[in-house]
Motif scaffolding. Sequence first.
Motif, PDB file in Angstrom:
ATOM      1  N   UNK A 206       1.051  -1.311   0.014  1.00  0.00           N
ATOM      2  CA  UNK A 206      -0.010  -0.067  -0.053  1.00  0.00           C
ATOM      3  C   UNK A 206       0.997   1.468  -0.004  1.00  0.00           C
ATOM      4  N   UNK A 207       1.821   1.444   0.767  1.00  0.00           N
ATOM      5  CA  UNK A 207       2.751   2.610   1.038  1.00  0.00           C
ATOM      6  C   UNK A 207       3.839   2.591  -0.361  1.00  0.00           C
ATOM      7  N   UNK A 208       3.971   1.743  -0.809  1.00  0.00           N
ATOM      8  CA  UNK A 208       5.019   1.539  -2.014  1.00  0.00           C
ATOM      9  C   UNK A 208       4.173   2.228  -3.430  1.00  0.00           C
ATOM     10  N   UNK A 209       3.007   1.925  -3.256  1.00  0.00           N
ATOM     11  CA  UNK A 209       2.207   2.866  -4.450  1.00  0.00           C
ATOM     12  C   UNK A 209       1.602   4.026  -4.359  1.00  0.00           C
ATOM     13  N   UNK A 210       2.013   4.557  -3.118  1.00  0.00           N
ATOM     14  CA  UNK A 210       1.736   5.579  -2.720  1.00  0.00           C
ATOM     15  C   UNK A 210       0.516   6.215  -1.628  1.00  0.00           C
ATOM     16  N   UNK A 211       0.093   4.858  -1.056  1.00  0.00           N
ATOM     17  CA  UNK A 211      -0.875   4.834   0.190  1.00  0.00           C
ATOM     18  C   UNK A 211      -0.139   5.417   1.561  1.00  0.00           C
ATOM     19  N   UNK A 218       7.065   5.244  -3.725  1.00  0.00           N
ATOM     20  CA  UNK A 218       8.438   4.946  -3.664  1.00  0.00           C
ATOM     21  C   UNK A 218       8.673   3.773  -4.573  1.00  0.00           C
ATOM     22  N   UNK A 219       8.010   2.944  -4.580  1.00  0.00           N
ATOM     23  CA  UNK A 219       8.176   1.624  -5.564  1.00  0.00           C
ATOM     24  C   UNK A 219       9.361   0.886  -5.073  1.00  0.00           C
ATOM     25  N   UNK A 221      12.429   2.061  -5.150  1.00  0.00           N
ATOM     26  CA  UNK A 221      13.305   3.138  -5.045  1.00  0.00           C
ATOM     27  C   UNK A 221      14.814   2.929  -4.624  1.00  0.00           C
ATOM     28  N   UNK A 222      14.581   1.900  -3.283  1.00  0.00           N
ATOM     29  CA  UNK A 222      15.698   1.821  -2.535  1.00  0.00           C
ATOM     30  C   UNK A 222      16.784   0.445  -3.482  1.00  0.00           C
ATOM     31  N   UNK A 223      16.054   0.000  -4.485  1.00  0.00           N
ATOM     32  CA  UNK A 223      16.912  -1.074  -5.120  1.00  0.00           C
ATOM     33  C   UNK A 223      17.594  -0.585  -6.160  1.00  0.00           C
ATOM     34  N   UNK A 224      17.713   0.791  -6.420  1.00  0.00           N
ATOM     35  CA  UNK A 224      18.401   1.277  -7.623  1.00  0.00           C
ATOM     36  C   UNK A 224      19.579   2.056  -7.178  1.00  0.00           C
ATOM     37  N   UNK A 299      11.365  -9.694   0.794  1.00  0.00           N
ATOM     38  CA  UNK A 299      11.151  -8.902  -0.324  1.00  0.00           C
ATOM     39  C   UNK A 299      10.645  -7.420   0.047  1.00  0.00           C
ATOM     40  N   UNK A 300       9.761  -7.574   1.098  1.00  0.00           N
ATOM     41  CA  UNK A 300       9.176  -6.353   1.577  1.00  0.00           C
ATOM     42  C   UNK A 300      10.015  -5.396   2.421  1.00  0.00           C
ATOM     43  N   UNK A 301      10.982  -6.097   2.960  1.00  0.00           N
ATOM     44  CA  UNK A 301      11.940  -5.513   3.911  1.00  0.00           C
ATOM     45  C   UNK A 301      12.899  -4.541   3.139  1.00  0.00           C
ATOM     46  N   UNK A 302      13.335  -4.998   2.064  1.00  0.00           N
ATOM     47  CA  UNK A 302      14.253  -4.252   1.105  1.00  0.00           C
ATOM     48  C   UNK A 302      13.525  -3.322   0.335  1.00  0.00           C
ATOM     49  N   UNK A 303      11.923  -3.249   0.397  1.00  0.00           N
ATOM     50  CA  UNK A 303      11.440  -2.244  -0.093  1.00  0.00           C
ATOM     51  C   UNK A 303      11.046  -1.058   0.794  1.00  0.00           C
TER      52      UNK A 303
END
Length: 544
Positions: A206-211, A218-219, A221-224, A299-303
Motif C-alpha cells: 500500500x505504501x510503495x504505491x503511494x498509500x 516510492x516503489x 526506489x531503494x533497489x536502484x 522482499x518487503x523489508x528491502x522495499x
Amino acid sequence: MERGSLTKRLYSLTSKSRQSNPEPLEWEKNEEPFTQLQSEDQTSRTLKDRHIQLIGFGGTIGTALFVQIGSTLTKGGPASLFLAFTIWSTFIMAINNCLSEMVSWIPISSPFVRYADHFVDPALGFCAGVNFFVFEAALIPFEIVAFNVVLKFWTDEIPLAAVICFVLVTYAFLNLFAVKYYGEAEFWLALGKVILAIGLICFTFITMVGGNPHRDAYGFRYWKPSNVPGAPFAEFIKEGSLGRFLGFLACLIQASFTIAGPDYVAMTAGEARKPRQVLPKAFNSVFYRLTTFFVLGSLSVGIVVPYNDPDLLNAISNAHPGAGASPYVIAMQHMGIKVLPHIVNALVLTAVYSAGNSYVYCASRTLYGLALEGKMPRFLTRCTGRGVPIYCVGITLAISAMAFLQLSNNAAVVLNWFVNLVTASQLLNYATVAFTYTRFYAALKRQGISRDSLPHKSFWQPYSAYYALAGTFTMAFVGGYTVFLPGNWNIPSFLFSYTMIGIYPILFMGWKMIHRTKWRSLEEIDFFESERADIDRYERDFTE
C-alpha cells in the motif's frame, strides 16, 4: 490397572458392544474420547486440525522475520536478502518432503528422533534427540528475556524477575494441565503472528504505491544504485564482487537459522487427532507459508527502507528495544505514522511468547521420545491422566529458569554464549532428517513396499533428501566462516560456532561403543509395525 491393559480391555468391550449396539458408547461421545492405544506412549490425541495448522505457522514465524532481519539487510542489501531467503526456502521444502511422508505414515511422539533410531542406528537417535532437546531448551530462557526487551518498548518500570515469573507460570499452565490448552493458546498466538506478517506485507504494498501520509509512490526506489549507492547487492567485509558475495552469504546464513516449520508440525504427530488426514494438509501448507511469509517478507523489508538507512543502523548498533529496530517501524517513523509501531510491537510480543511456548512443547516431547526409546530414565515416560509427560515438561521448565541469570549482566553474556553454542543444532537436525529419509526410502524399496500405498507421497524423492542433506550439512560448517577471514580469528567465536558440530559425532560414537549398537540393515527395519497397528485401529474405530 496398567494403561496398556486398560486400552486392550476398552477396545475389546467396544468391539463387542458395537456388534449388538451400533450407537456410540458414552465415553466415545465425550469431547475428548480415549484417543491413544499404545501401551507405552501415553500421550493423548487432542490436537485438532486448526491447532496443528497454526502451530506450524507459529513455529515458522519468529521475531527474526520482523526485527532481526533488519541487521541482515544492512549486510547484504535487498537483492541478496531476497535471493537468500528464496533459495533457502527450497531447502526447507525438501526437508518438508522428507518429514511429511514419514510422519504421515508413522505419526508417533517425537518422530524424527525415533526414526533416526529405528531406520539408521540407535546411536544416531540418541545424539539427534539430545541435540534437538538442548537446542530447544536453550532457546526458552532466551525468548523469555526477549519478552522483557519487547516490553521495554513501552516501559522499563516492570521488574525483570516479575516478567520471568509471569512467563514461566503461564508456560507451566499451558503445557502441564492439558495439551488442548497448549493447542488452543498456540492457535491464537500464532494467529497474531499471521496477522502481523500479512499486515506488514500489505503495509509494504500500500505504501510503495503511494498509500502513505506523504503520498510518495516510492516503489523499488531503494533497489536502484542511482538512489542508494551499492544497491541492490551490498558489500560486506570486503569490497567488490567478493564483498557482494560475502553479503549474500551473510543473508543465507541468517535465512538458514530463521526459516523453519516442518519440524514443528512433525512434533505434534503423537498428539494429533486423525493424524493421517490432518498431517498431510499441514505439511502441504508449508509451501504457502514459505512463499507468503519468508519470500515476500524478505522482499518487503528491502522495499520499505534502504539497507544503509542511518536510523536503521543506529537502532541496530544501540540495540533499540522491541520493535524499535524493526525495518518496518523505521519506515513507519519516516512516513509519520504514529499508531502502527505500537501495534507491531504488541504483535511482536505475542510472537516472542508463542516462540517460547513452542520450545517448551518441542523440548519436552523430544525428551519424552528419548525416554520411550530407553535413552533417558524410564520415569520420564510417566504421563498425567490427560496424556501430558509431566516430568519431561517439569525438567524443561527447570532449565527455562536459567532466564533468572539475566538478572546479572555478566550472567546474561554467559547465557547468550550458551545460546550461540547451539545455533548449528537446527541445521544438524535437518541433515539428520534428510539422511534418515534416505534410509527410509531405501528400506521401502528393499522390502517391496510401494510408496503409492502410503497415506502421503512427497514429490521428487529421493532427490529432495539428497538436496536437503547437502545444503543443511554444508551450512552447518559455513555459519561461522567469518572467524577464518584475515584479521578476524577469535577463539570464543570459533568455539560458539563449531562446538556442537564436534559434540555431535562424540555423542554418536560414545553411545555406539558403550551400548554396542548396530547399523540397521534395510531388511530388518520394521517401520514401527505395532505403533502403526495401534494408529490403524484408532483411526478406524475411535475417531468421531
